[in-house]
Write a protein that holds these residues in place. Sequence first.
Motif, PDB file in Angstrom:
ATOM      1  N   VAL A 121     -31.152 -33.057  -5.253  1.00 32.74           N
ATOM      2  CA  VAL A 121     -29.850 -33.620  -5.609  1.00 32.74           C
ATOM      3  C   VAL A 121     -29.576 -33.410  -7.098  1.00 32.74           C
ATOM      4  O   VAL A 121     -28.445 -33.160  -7.505  1.00 32.74           O
ATOM      5  CB  VAL A 121     -29.804 -35.126  -5.268  1.00 32.74           C
ATOM      6  N   GLU A 122     -30.651 -33.525  -7.881  1.00 36.46           N
ATOM      7  CA  GLU A 122     -30.494 -33.372  -9.324  1.00 36.46           C
ATOM      8  C   GLU A 122     -31.811 -32.882  -9.926  1.00 36.46           C
ATOM      9  O   GLU A 122     -32.893 -33.249  -9.462  1.00 36.46           O
ATOM     10  CB  GLU A 122     -30.087 -34.704  -9.963  1.00 36.46           C
ATOM     11  N   ASN A 129     -29.575 -40.299 -18.302  1.00 33.88           N
ATOM     12  CA  ASN A 129     -28.177 -39.947 -18.054  1.00 33.88           C
ATOM     13  C   ASN A 129     -28.032 -39.153 -16.756  1.00 33.88           C
ATOM     14  O   ASN A 129     -27.614 -37.997 -16.762  1.00 33.88           O
ATOM     15  CB  ASN A 129     -27.651 -39.124 -19.244  1.00 33.88           C
ATOM     16  N   PRO A 130     -28.375 -39.780 -15.616  1.00 31.02           N
ATOM     17  CA  PRO A 130     -28.262 -39.052 -14.344  1.00 31.02           C
ATOM     18  C   PRO A 130     -26.812 -38.656 -14.069  1.00 31.02           C
ATOM     19  O   PRO A 130     -25.888 -39.428 -14.315  1.00 31.02           O
ATOM     20  CB  PRO A 130     -28.773 -40.066 -13.314  1.00 31.02           C
ATOM     21  N   LYS A 131     -26.640 -37.434 -13.561  1.00 30.66           N
ATOM     22  CA  LYS A 131     -25.287 -36.894 -13.364  1.00 30.66           C
ATOM     23  C   LYS A 131     -24.689 -37.273 -12.012  1.00 30.66           C
ATOM     24  O   LYS A 131     -23.482 -37.294 -11.860  1.00 30.66           O
ATOM     25  CB  LYS A 131     -25.322 -35.351 -13.465  1.00 30.66           C
ATOM     26  N   ILE A 158     -39.439 -36.857  -7.552  1.00 29.47           N
ATOM     27  CA  ILE A 158     -39.183 -38.255  -7.237  1.00 29.47           C
ATOM     28  C   ILE A 158     -38.100 -38.335  -6.164  1.00 29.47           C
ATOM     29  O   ILE A 158     -37.428 -37.347  -5.875  1.00 29.47           O
ATOM     30  CB  ILE A 158     -38.751 -39.065  -8.486  1.00 29.47           C
ATOM     31  N   GLY A 159     -37.940 -39.524  -5.606  1.00 28.44           N
ATOM     32  CA  GLY A 159     -36.917 -39.718  -4.582  1.00 28.44           C
ATOM     33  C   GLY A 159     -37.331 -40.801  -3.615  1.00 28.44           C
ATOM     34  O   GLY A 159     -38.486 -41.245  -3.620  1.00 28.44           O
ATOM     35  N   ARG A 197     -28.124 -42.245  -9.749  1.00 21.32           N
ATOM     36  CA  ARG A 197     -27.859 -43.506 -10.454  1.00 21.32           C
ATOM     37  C   ARG A 197     -28.217 -44.705  -9.578  1.00 21.32           C
ATOM     38  O   ARG A 197     -28.812 -45.685 -10.037  1.00 21.32           O
ATOM     39  CB  ARG A 197     -26.387 -43.575 -10.891  1.00 21.32           C
ATOM     40  N   ARG A 198     -27.853 -44.635  -8.292  1.00 16.40           N
ATOM     41  CA  ARG A 198     -28.182 -45.726  -7.371  1.00 16.40           C
ATOM     42  C   ARG A 198     -29.695 -45.883  -7.220  1.00 16.40           C
ATOM     43  O   ARG A 198     -30.218 -46.987  -7.155  1.00 16.40           O
ATOM     44  CB  ARG A 198     -27.547 -45.473  -5.993  1.00 16.40           C
ATOM     45  N   PHE A 199     -30.400 -44.754  -7.177  1.00 21.19           N
ATOM     46  CA  PHE A 199     -31.858 -44.769  -7.038  1.00 21.19           C
ATOM     47  C   PHE A 199     -32.500 -45.468  -8.229  1.00 21.19           C
ATOM     48  O   PHE A 199     -33.343 -46.350  -8.069  1.00 21.19           O
ATOM     49  CB  PHE A 199     -32.365 -43.332  -6.918  1.00 21.19           C
TER      50      PHE A 199
END
Length: 254
Positions: free
Chosen positions: A219-220, A230-232, A37-38, A237-239
Amino acid sequence: MDKELLTIKHLKKSYGDNLILKDFNLTVNKGEVIVVIGPSGCGKSTLLRCINGLEPIQGGEIRLRGEVIDGKAKNIAEIRQKIGMVFQSYELFPHKTVLQNIILAPIKVQKRDKAEVIKEAEQLLEKVGLLDKKDSYPRQLSGGQKQRVAIVRALCMHPEIMLFDEVTAALDPEMVREVLDTILDLARQGSTMIIVTHEMSFAKAVSDRVLFLDNGEIVEEDIPEELFENPKTERARRFFNTFEYDAVKHHTKA
């Protein structure tokens, strides 16, 4: 899922001075489902095209079961038979029936027995609820039906890994579910897949691992429960906040 099937090491892909993938590394094990994703333009679709040898790379290497994937190599056609790819656009031959579309490559390229291929194609069509459409032409099908035919066509080549590039992007919302259900069934059957999608709930349901890409880099990376809940990283988080905002905005308009 204990055997490495696909390995990508230090992959670099650029178009002129525009660097799309930067020192990209990934290992996919047999039976694993990876969702990518992205934001648009982050390199998701380019990654799939590199894996299938459709794009030349400027650095690093991609290997399938230890065999280097090189679009210029003499054996690239043979390697591509092991990699099923389903695009946004269905890429079906308009002048051939559903069944003819599916059996063409197994018979012509793999030189398999026609009767055996037809039997398998009909079994696969039955699994996706389209056996009654085997003699129809693409123009007579809905978008969701065409996409399921494209998936069956790829499966009939017996690929070792399946690549899905935003396969629901061109579909009406009502048709999305039938295509995603087909892919979910493949996951349950143990197919190895890399899926590029914007369907977040589907990504959660189908994936063993999720990669969040931005500017050509991972990125993650985490299991779906962790990455979505729980994105690090601040970027992830912005996405996800953008997706939540869009969902609320759409619901309000409705």
